[in-house]
Design an enzyme around this catalytic site. Sequence first.
Site, PDB file in Angstrom:
ATOM      1  N   ASN A   1       0.895  -1.221  -0.114  1.00 40.62           N
ATOM      2  CA  ASN A   1       0.091   0.075  -0.205  1.00 40.62           C
ATOM      3  C   ASN A   1       0.917   1.297  -0.032  1.00 40.62           C
ATOM      4  OD1 ASN A   1       0.880  -0.744   2.481  1.00 40.62           O
ATOM      5  ND2 ASN A   1      -1.022   0.439   3.525  1.00 40.62           N
TER       6      ASN A   1
ATOM      7  N   ASN B   1      -4.409   0.228  13.549  1.00 44.41           N
ATOM      8  CA  ASN B   1      -5.561  -0.348  12.855  1.00 44.41           C
ATOM      9  C   ASN B   1      -5.022  -1.658  12.655  1.00 44.41           C
ATOM     10  OD1 ASN B   1      -7.986  -0.996  11.703  1.00 44.41           O
ATOM     11  ND2 ASN B   1      -7.735   0.214   9.774  1.00 44.41           N
TER      12      ASN B   1
ATOM     13  N   ASP C   1       4.402  -5.029  11.844  1.00 41.25           N
ATOM     14  CA  ASP C   1       3.491  -4.108  11.354  1.00 41.25           C
ATOM     15  C   ASP C   1       4.328  -2.574  11.200  1.00 41.25           C
ATOM     16  OD1 ASP C   1       1.511  -2.551   9.830  1.00 41.25           O
ATOM     17  OD2 ASP C   1       0.042  -3.182  11.422  1.00 41.25           O
TER      18      ASP C   1
END
Length: 429
Positions: free
Chosen positions: A99, A283, A310
């Site tokens: 992303n 998130n 992450d």
Amino acid sequence: MDSGLLIKNGRVIDPANNIDKKCDVLIVDGKIAEVGSIGPQVEKGVQKVIDAAGKLVTPGLIDIHVHFREPGDEEEETIASGSTAAVAAGFTSVVCMPNTKPPVENETDVEYVHRKARKARKTHVYTMGAITKGQEGAELAEMGFMAEAGAVGFTDDGRGVQDPAVMLRALKYAKMFDVVIAQHCEDEAFAAKGVMNAGYYSTILGLPGIDALAEEAMLWRDIQLIKKTGVRYHAQHLSTVGSVELIRAAKKDSLPVTCEVTPHHLLLTEESCADYDTNYKVNPPLRSRKDIDAIKEAIAEGLIDALVTDHAPHLQSEKELEFLAAPFGIAGLECALSLYVKALIEPRIIDWPALIKLMTVNPARIIGIDKGTLSLGKQADVTIIDPDAEYKIDVHTFRSKSKNCPYNGWSVKGKVEKTIVQGEIRFEA
């Protein structure tokens, strides 16, 4: 022998080969040549000797979930700066999420990441490709071409694929190339515009919440699709009791399902958001103590397959926005190992061999790479760890370009001493 590297007297932990003993590791021509007791005759001809007494010697750590922001947000992180942070953290292999801006969605994008990684010459950098074009959830990206170019899997991380028909097509397509599909499980109908866990704290703070159902509903849906297709599926950053139960049931049914968790979902709860500090905005969001306990229990029973960071770097100016507007994410690559020690080793939930398994051979198997072991003849990716070294996390010493990390000032244990990639020392403390 006039070349090579000898690591002596360390506690060698190699879960793939059931090794946990004090011995030596000999590296010749960038490969593992011997694991055992190396005599003085061999030692004499070795170019460099490292005395690892009191240290752990493990396969190079592998993180299958990082964001290095290149292309598009190079001011937050680049493949070079992220790679430098990775080796300092003991990671010899990382997997970038697609992303970026634009997303990694064709073979040229995959090759771009690989080229930048080769230039950086720090850690092995792999990438996943986007499942859908523009990560918009409508049309499949060029998965076949990306797989041929070396993409190790596919995900629209940052967004879940909302349309079940699109997800089913993606799974069927991935089966042709035997690559894993990883999912950011979040049903946007349940998540809405939420910024933290839905519940008591979101109510008293006046912040819109993300219900646990957002994660669980999509995970349940995807498990039904896996039953139909039998494709390898990886659930990213699990965070709820319900998700743990769904994974438990899927594994009981022998479905090809794996999952990962992050340090923040083991150490921090939704209460951390009480001061509106955006470093705690992630998130999936920080959940309740009950969720943390369920995830730790799942790790203890071997239900969780991988530990990831992450790592999500952001500019300070962005994180200084109000809670509703600030981006999600924590830059936690460089303190990850110590945080796992704090969350799992110190409370005796698991021991060192179990931790190393979750950070080496297991993640390697999930993405299908021949790494995470000290087997003879394999590429010599090795991490040397001082398990007793105590220090305070200082974000100002991070090699990462971004410092959005809520652990600044925490006292932790377990420090990476050296990171060896392809037989070459790429980091030493």
